[in-house]
Scaffold this motif. Structure first.
Motif, PDB file in Angstrom:
ATOM      1  N   SER A   1      41.745  38.756  38.258  1.00  0.00           N
ATOM      2  CA  SER A   1      42.557  39.710  37.496  1.00  0.00           C
ATOM      3  C   SER A   1      43.946  39.133  37.252  1.00  0.00           C
ATOM      4  CB  SER A   1      42.682  41.026  38.257  1.00  0.00           C
ATOM      5  OG  SER A   1      41.409  41.515  38.587  1.00  0.00           O
TER       6      SER A   1
ATOM      7  N   ARG B   1      50.726  45.092  39.156  1.00  0.00           N
ATOM      8  CA  ARG B   1      50.446  43.666  39.116  1.00  0.00           C
ATOM      9  C   ARG B   1      51.185  43.014  37.949  1.00  0.00           C
ATOM     10  NH1 ARG B   1      45.177  43.249  38.451  1.00  0.00           N
ATOM     11  NH2 ARG B   1      44.559  42.981  40.611  1.00  0.00           N
TER      12      ARG B   1
ATOM     13  N   ASP C   1      37.402  44.036  32.956  1.00  0.00           N
ATOM     14  CA  ASP C   1      37.546  43.726  34.385  1.00  0.00           C
ATOM     15  C   ASP C   1      36.995  44.900  35.202  1.00  0.00           C
ATOM     16  OD1 ASP C   1      38.320  42.792  36.822  1.00  0.00           O
ATOM     17  OD2 ASP C   1      40.461  42.754  36.401  1.00  0.00           O
TER      18      ASP C   1
ATOM     19  N   GLU D   1      38.172  48.760  37.450  1.00  0.00           N
ATOM     20  CA  GLU D   1      38.254  48.762  38.912  1.00  0.00           C
ATOM     21  C   GLU D   1      39.535  49.388  39.420  1.00  0.00           C
ATOM     22  OE1 GLU D   1      37.674  44.724  40.191  1.00  0.00           O
ATOM     23  OE2 GLU D   1      35.512  44.981  39.890  1.00  0.00           O
TER      24      GLU D   1
HETATM   25 MG    MG Z   1      40.271  42.112  40.118  1.00  0.00          MG
END
Ligand code: MG
Ligand code: TYD
Length: 468
Positions: free
Chosen positions: A104, A136, A175, A127
């Motif tokens: 990711s 992130r 993802d 996810e």
């Molecule tokens: Mg990931």
């Protein structure tokens, strides 16, 4: 009698279809992977569909105009190297890797770089919640880019959303594919049928619109792309992100690529602020080298078009066990057995009473047979208790007859070693493009036994009769 239902039992690891439930899959040998499923459900499937008349497709010759595949260059150079010069428009890519390896992170960084270059990027996370992805992105300093984000798992919703966008996206990141589900399959999310049909729908989207679709797929400990093994043959490229937990660096490798080479690697280092590209991997793999220890030899390797130097460490120790231990990390253990046998048969070096441990420094994995020579030298050095010169590199393939065979790119390997301060090399006799020198810095070996003599000198290496 009522017609039997279409239910089948499908292995979730390899996709093999069984007629009844069983504990072990005949296809891949895995246990407890078979679940009840409906492989014929969904698009194109089902015996109820009436046969249709097909249309005539034009047939053409092999010779004709070829167009270079248009690409979007991510400017993450290590990633572009692996994809073969950027993502091909309209292609589908599967990015595999163990959970937590940094898939990711890599894709977020690539998305940010592409977005900065003016491309339209959509990141769909199945996810993580939006807040997590934002967190992130902030850490990666990607939060101020124009990347469009969604947290969604339904493929139809995703495709409708993409179709509704003002400007068609250049790159869509999914993802991960294991979290996706489609209305067209009525099995549970996460099953092979769901994964396959979701992937099919996304790939169809890529082909029909010209957007690149990158799907993340989780990998099992054995290195298989779990469940979506069935996806591997459907996509245009399969890229694997590898590394081990105890080291900071990660290697990106193409396992399949319809539009580029598969022998290139990309090297990254996981930092606090994301993945850093490592342009000169040799420095990284040689970084923690302790000098003057017996059993260490530097291998002048190649990864694709790029030379890469790694240290090979061997430990040979007398054993009290009837069957001595052979432990290998980062290399092929049958190859090690072969070299031990050649040392014994042709060089009088007997390791039958010794445990042998072999380690490739830094958790790196070597697949080239050219490492044979470095391994043999490390073994001899450890057995003799004599350190090899620290400024020497080794490469060459060893044949069963004990002769040393040339390997490709000798010149490039030597050049890379010189760049890193190495002054000498041991290589196969007859190697091509080796720089001509008058001094002794290049030792061209013809037989392994010559090297045993060179390394161990007059020291006897057969401990069988003169055990101390
Ligand atoms: Mg990931
Ligand atoms: P992640 O990309 O979430 O892995 P994956 O998608 O493959 O499951 O990254 C997981 C690890 O990376 C996590 O343990 C924390 C670490 N990490 C860093 O060290 N620095 C960073 O900037 C980021 C974003 C993650």
């Amino acid at each position: 009698m009522a017609k039997k239902s279409k239910t089948a039992f499908v292995c979730q690891n390899c996709g093999t279809v069984h007629t009844q439930w069983q504990g072990k899959c005949d296809g891949c040998g895995e246990w407890n992977t078979i679940v009840e499923d409906n492989p014929l459900a969904g698009i194109g499937g089902g015996p109820g569909r009436a046969p249709q008349k097909g249309r005539v497709v034009p047939l053409t010759s092999l010779d004709g105009e070829i167009e270079e595949a248009p690409r979007i260059v991510s400017r993450v150079a290590e990633l572009d190297r692996v994809t073969g010069g950027g993502f091909v428009r309209g292609s589908a890519v599967l990015l595999g890797g163990e959970p937590g390896i940094g898939k990711s992170t890599l894709l977020m960084q690539a998305a940010a770089a592409l977005s900065r270059a003016g491309h339209n990027i959509v990141y769909v996370s199945g996810e993580e919640a939006v807040a997590q992805v934002r967190l992130r992105a902030k850490r990666l300093k990607a939060n101020e880019t124009q990347v469009q984000l969604a947290a969604e798992t339904n493929v139809e919703d995703i495709l409708t959303t993409l179709g509704n966008m003002e400007k068609r996206p250049d790159l869509v990141i999914i993802d991960s594919i294991q979290t996706m589900w489609t209305d067209s399959a009525d099995s549970a999310p996460g099953t092979v049928t769901q994964v396959r049909q979701s992937a099919q729908a996304l790939i169809r989207y890529a082909k029909s619109t010209g957007a690149t679709v990158v799907m993340v797929g989780h990998v099992t400990k054995e290195g298989n792309i779990a469940g979506p093994r069935v996806v591997e043959h459907m996509v245009d490229a399969v890229i694997q992100f590898e590394g081990d937990g105890s080291h900071q660096y990660r290697i990106l490798r193409a396992l399949k690529n319809r539009f580029g080479p598969t022998d290139e690697i990309g090297v990254f280092e996981m930092m606090q602020s994301g993945l850093r590209q490592v342009a000169n991997p040799s420095e990284l793999f040689l970084g923690e080298r302790a000098d003057n220890a017996p059993g260490a030899a530097v291998f002048g390797g190649m990864e694709g078009t790029r030379p890469l130097l790694v240290e090979i460490q061997a430990l040979v120790a007398p054993t009290s066990l009837g069957t001595p231990r052979r432990a290998v990390v980062g290399w092929d253990s049958s190859r090690l057995s072969m070299i031990i046998a050649v040392l014994q048969a042709h060089c009088g070096v007997n390791l039958g009473q010794h445990d042998v441990y072999l380690n490739v420094a830094g958790g790196y994995r070597i697949s080239e047979p050219a490492a044979d020579l470095a391994v043999a030298c490390a073994l001899i050095s450890s057995l003799a208790g004599l350190a090899l010169p620290t400024d020497c590199v080794y490469f060459g393939e060893i044949s069963l007859s004990g002769s040393i065979r040339p390997v490709p790119h000798a010149g490039q390997r030597i050049k890379e070693a010189e760049k890193l301060g190495f002054k000498s090399a041991v290589l196969p006799k007859g190697s091509s493009d080796v720089p001509k020198r008058n001094d002794e810095s290049i030792f061209a070996a013809e037989k392994l036994v010559d090297l045993v003599v060179k390394i161990a000198g007059g020291k006897t290496l057969s401990y069988e009769s003169d055990e101390k």
